[in-house]
Each structure stands twice: as structure tokens, then as C-alpha cells.
Write a protein that holds these residues in place. Structure first.
Motif, PDB file in Angstrom:
ATOM      1  N   GLY A   1      52.384  39.385  36.001  1.00 25.49           N
ATOM      2  CA  GLY A   1      52.035  38.056  36.471  1.00 25.49           C
ATOM      3  C   GLY A   1      51.927  37.858  37.965  1.00 25.49           C
ATOM      4  N   ASN A   2      52.588  38.701  38.754  1.00 29.78           N
ATOM      5  CA  ASN A   2      52.501  38.518  40.205  1.00 29.78           C
ATOM      6  C   ASN A   2      51.318  39.257  40.839  1.00 29.78           C
ATOM      7  N   PHE A   3      50.590  40.058  40.032  1.00 26.73           N
ATOM      8  CA  PHE A   3      49.375  40.704  40.515  1.00 26.73           C
ATOM      9  C   PHE A   3      48.170  39.965  39.936  1.00 26.73           C
ATOM     10  N   PRO A   4      47.230  39.538  40.771  1.00 28.93           N
ATOM     11  CA  PRO A   4      46.117  38.735  40.257  1.00 28.93           C
ATOM     12  C   PRO A   4      45.171  39.527  39.370  1.00 28.93           C
ATOM     13  N   LYS A   5      44.594  38.798  38.417  1.00 25.00           N
ATOM     14  CA  LYS A   5      43.501  39.358  37.633  1.00 25.00           C
ATOM     15  C   LYS A   5      42.257  39.349  38.516  1.00 25.00           C
ATOM     16  N   LEU A   6      41.567  40.481  38.570  1.00 27.90           N
ATOM     17  CA  LEU A   6      40.333  40.598  39.347  1.00 27.90           C
ATOM     18  C   LEU A   6      39.093  40.507  38.461  1.00 27.90           C
ATOM     19  N   ALA A   7      39.275  40.710  37.170  1.00 32.17           N
ATOM     20  CA  ALA A   7      38.150  40.683  36.231  1.00 32.17           C
ATOM     21  C   ALA A   7      37.484  39.314  36.237  1.00 32.17           C
ATOM     22  N   GLY A   8      36.152  39.312  36.324  1.00 38.35           N
ATOM     23  CA  GLY A   8      35.405  38.063  36.279  1.00 38.35           C
ATOM     24  C   GLY A   8      35.463  37.250  37.556  1.00 38.35           C
ATOM     25  N   GLN A   9      36.135  37.769  38.552  1.00 37.30           N
ATOM     26  CA  GLN A   9      36.232  37.062  39.832  1.00 37.30           C
ATOM     27  C   GLN A   9      34.890  37.158  40.558  1.00 37.30           C
ATOM     28  N   GLY A  10      34.598  36.183  41.397  1.00 33.08           N
ATOM     29  CA  GLY A  10      33.344  36.208  42.149  1.00 33.08           C
ATOM     30  C   GLY A  10      33.275  37.407  43.077  1.00 33.08           C
ATOM     31  N   GLU A  11      32.111  38.042  43.097  1.00 35.67           N
ATOM     32  CA  GLU A  11      31.904  39.243  43.913  1.00 35.67           C
ATOM     33  C   GLU A  11      32.097  38.946  45.400  1.00 35.67           C
TER      34      GLU A  11
ATOM     35  N   ALA B   1      31.831  44.363  42.979  1.00 32.86           N
ATOM     36  CA  ALA B   1      30.806  44.221  41.937  1.00 32.86           C
ATOM     37  C   ALA B   1      31.332  44.697  40.588  1.00 32.86           C
ATOM     38  N   PHE B   2      32.103  45.774  40.595  1.00 31.56           N
ATOM     39  CA  PHE B   2      32.650  46.296  39.338  1.00 31.56           C
ATOM     40  C   PHE B   2      33.583  45.280  38.688  1.00 31.56           C
ATOM     41  N   PHE B   3      34.553  44.764  39.430  1.00 36.90           N
ATOM     42  CA  PHE B   3      35.497  43.817  38.833  1.00 36.90           C
ATOM     43  C   PHE B   3      34.821  42.494  38.469  1.00 36.90           C
ATOM     44  N   ALA B   4      33.852  42.084  39.256  1.00 32.79           N
ATOM     45  CA  ALA B   4      33.112  40.851  38.940  1.00 32.79           C
ATOM     46  C   ALA B   4      32.359  40.977  37.618  1.00 32.79           C
ATOM     47  N   SER B   5      31.993  42.202  37.253  1.00 32.49           N
ATOM     48  CA  SER B   5      31.225  42.417  36.023  1.00 32.49           C
ATOM     49  C   SER B   5      32.094  42.429  34.763  1.00 32.49           C
ATOM     50  N   LYS B   6      33.396  42.429  34.925  1.00 34.85           N
ATOM     51  CA  LYS B   6      34.314  42.494  33.782  1.00 34.85           C
ATOM     52  C   LYS B   6      34.681  41.090  33.301  1.00 34.85           C
ATOM     53  N   ASN B   7      35.090  40.991  32.054  1.00 32.94           N
ATOM     54  CA  ASN B   7      35.499  39.708  31.481  1.00 32.94           C
ATOM     55  C   ASN B   7      37.002  39.509  31.656  1.00 32.94           C
ATOM     56  N   VAL B   8      37.371  38.336  32.142  1.00 31.78           N
ATOM     57  CA  VAL B   8      38.785  38.031  32.303  1.00 31.78           C
ATOM     58  C   VAL B   8      39.391  37.727  30.943  1.00 31.78           C
ATOM     59  N   GLN B   9      40.600  38.207  30.736  1.00 30.15           N
ATOM     60  CA  GLN B   9      41.334  37.888  29.511  1.00 30.15           C
ATOM     61  C   GLN B   9      42.128  36.611  29.765  1.00 30.15           C
ATOM     62  N   LEU B  10      41.847  35.604  28.963  1.00 29.08           N
ATOM     63  CA  LEU B  10      42.505  34.311  29.156  1.00 29.08           C
ATOM     64  C   LEU B  10      43.946  34.351  28.705  1.00 29.08           C
ATOM     65  N   GLY B  11      44.753  33.566  29.369  1.00 32.27           N
ATOM     66  CA  GLY B  11      46.142  33.405  28.971  1.00 32.27           C
ATOM     67  C   GLY B  11      46.297  32.107  28.203  1.00 32.27           C
TER      68      GLY B  11
ATOM     69  N   HIS C   1      46.279  46.257  39.143  1.00 32.32           N
ATOM     70  CA  HIS C   1      45.310  45.309  38.585  1.00 32.32           C
ATOM     71  C   HIS C   1      44.710  45.769  37.254  1.00 32.32           C
ATOM     72  N   SER C   2      45.081  46.946  36.769  1.00 28.66           N
ATOM     73  CA  SER C   2      44.584  47.558  35.532  1.00 28.66           C
ATOM     74  C   SER C   2      43.132  48.015  35.684  1.00 28.66           C
ATOM     75  N   ALA C   3      42.736  48.920  34.818  1.00 27.74           N
ATOM     76  CA  ALA C   3      41.422  49.555  34.943  1.00 27.74           C
ATOM     77  C   ALA C   3      40.271  48.563  34.830  1.00 27.74           C
ATOM     78  N   ASP C   4      40.452  47.502  34.035  1.00 23.65           N
ATOM     79  CA  ASP C   4      39.374  46.526  33.874  1.00 23.65           C
ATOM     80  C   ASP C   4      39.614  45.252  34.689  1.00 23.65           C
ATOM     81  N   GLY C   5      40.629  45.275  35.546  1.00 21.71           N
ATOM     82  CA  GLY C   5      40.909  44.121  36.398  1.00 21.71           C
ATOM     83  C   GLY C   5      41.745  43.038  35.758  1.00 21.71           C
ATOM     84  N   ASN C   6      42.233  43.259  34.543  1.00 19.00           N
ATOM     85  CA  ASN C   6      43.110  42.295  33.877  1.00 19.00           C
ATOM     86  C   ASN C   6      44.552  42.766  33.996  1.00 19.00           C
ATOM     87  N   SER C   7      45.150  42.455  35.136  1.00 19.85           N
ATOM     88  CA  SER C   7      46.521  42.914  35.374  1.00 19.85           C
ATOM     89  C   SER C   7      47.448  42.373  34.294  1.00 19.85           C
ATOM     90  N   VAL C   8      48.459  43.155  33.965  1.00 16.65           N
ATOM     91  CA  VAL C   8      49.399  42.746  32.919  1.00 16.65           C
ATOM     92  C   VAL C   8      50.678  42.170  33.517  1.00 16.65           C
TER      93      VAL C   8
END
Length: 200
Positions: free
Chosen positions: A47-57, A94-104, A38-45
Motif C-alpha cells: 500500500g505505500n508503493f503507488p500503482k503505476l499501471a494505467g497512470q498517465g504517460e 509508456a509501458f506502465f501507462a499501457s497496463k490496466n490498473v487493478q481496482l481496490g 511496483h510489480s511487473a505490471d505496475g500494480n504494486s501489492v
């Protein structure tokens, strides 16, 4: 149909189960197990792994608890959460919820069809508008543990819709997503998945 969904959302939001409060700072030090996919900031690179950044806690915590208990089967995560307690999982959420999702970016040829499904559903099939649970901008309803889809990988969203349609994924409240996805064609799943990838 939309009135039914809205009243269900309200009731779930009111009667939701309380969990431990997460600490984002503490959570950062507990995410080593997550970063490979999921990458360190939750923005997986990938496509089959979900982005966790900005997701609801609340949503993230629900998913991790269900994966750990076996309610939700994710073979790639087998055993990864076993040594983490509920507070650890709440902190990670809480950590991943606090991160900003990178839009595609949505595929241009899918935007019109995807937007129509997102905003209006597919009336002749009884498919409710996605906005009813995920909001007009795709930010979800965290009080009801409904996920944010804004910027999520199209590949992951499409795969998830197919899993709900087949029943391979079955941890949705009141069978809501299974009922919706089972009425959608693969073309409709692809279009709405592409649309959310660029939604913000």
C-alpha cells in the motif's frame, strides 16, 4: 475557485513542455529496477508503493525526471534512475501507462464522506472538488500531467496528501496540491483516499 483551476489546467495543457515519445514495448525491458516495489505490471501489492499501471504517460515521465534530478525527494528511489536517460524513462512511462490498473475496494464507512469531497470539495474551507483536476472517474488529465487516482492505494494517497500538506512534497504546479491538502483534516484525507481506492 473551480473556474481558476480549470483555466490553469487549460493553460498548462496548451503550454506543456514536449518530451521524448515513449515506446511501451521497449519500456518493458527497462522496468527491472521498478518491479521490486511496483510489480511487473505496475500494480504494486504494498500500500505505500503507488500503482503505476494505467497512470498517465506524461505524469509518470514528469515524476521520474523530477525524482532523478532531485526536484522530488523519494528516498526509496535514490540512485535507481541514475543510469537511465530521458528516452529510457519515456519508454518505462509508456509501458506502465499501457497496463490496466487493478481496482481496490473502499472502506464502506468512508465512501459517503469521500465521495462528497471528491465531487464537491469542502466549500467552507476553500477545498476544490478533486474532479476538477482528476476527472469524475479519477482518470486524471494526462495532457496537463495530472495523475489518475482511480484504484490507487488508499495508504499511498493519504500519505501523499499529508506530505503535500506539510510541504514535504512540493513538486505540484502552482502549489495547487499543497494549498488544497493544507486545508484538509486527517479525517477528510482518509475518507477521500479510501474513496479513490475503489473509484472506477
Amino acid at each position: 475557485m473551480n473556474k481558476l483551476l480549470i483555466s490553469l489546467l487549460v493553460s498548462i495543457g496548451i503550454t506543456g513542455v514536449a518530451h521524448a515519445a515513449g515506446d511501451a514495448t521497449a519500456g518493458q525491458g527497462k522496468t527491472a529496477v521498478c518491479t521490486a516495489c511496483h510489480s511487473a505490471d505496475g500494480n504494486s501489492v504494498v500500500g505505500n508503493f503507488p500503482k503505476l499501471a494505467g497512470q498517465g504517460e506524461k505524469y509518470l515521465l514528469k515524476q521520474m525526471l523530477e525524482i532523478k534530478s532531485g526536484v522530488r525527494s523519494v528516498p526509496e528511489m535514490t540512485g535507481l534512475l541514475d543510469n537511465l536517460n530521458e528516452q529510457d524513462l519515456a519508454d518505462i512511462a509508456a509501458f506502465f501507462a499501457s497496463k490496466n490498473v487493478q481496482l481496490g475496494q473502499a472502506a464502506a464507512d468512508q465512501v459517503e464522506a469521500g465521495q462528497k469531497i471528491w465531487r464537491a470539495g469542502v466549500a467552507d474551507k476553500g477545498v476544490a472538488a478533486c474532479t476538477a483536476c482528476h476527472g469524475p472517474n479519477g482518470k486524471g488529465i494526462d495532457s496537463a500531467a495530472y495523475p489518475s487516482l482511480s484504484g490507487q492505494h488508499a495508504q499511498y494517497v493519504e500519505s501523499t496528501l499529508k506530505k503535500f500538506a506539510s510541504g514535504d512534497r512540493n513538486n505540484d504546479p502552482a502549489n495547487m496540491m499543497r494549498d488544497i491538502a493544507s486545508k484538509m483534516s486527517e479525517a477528510e484525507m482518509k475518507a477521500v483516499s479510501q474513496y479513490v481506492q475503489g473509484l472506477h
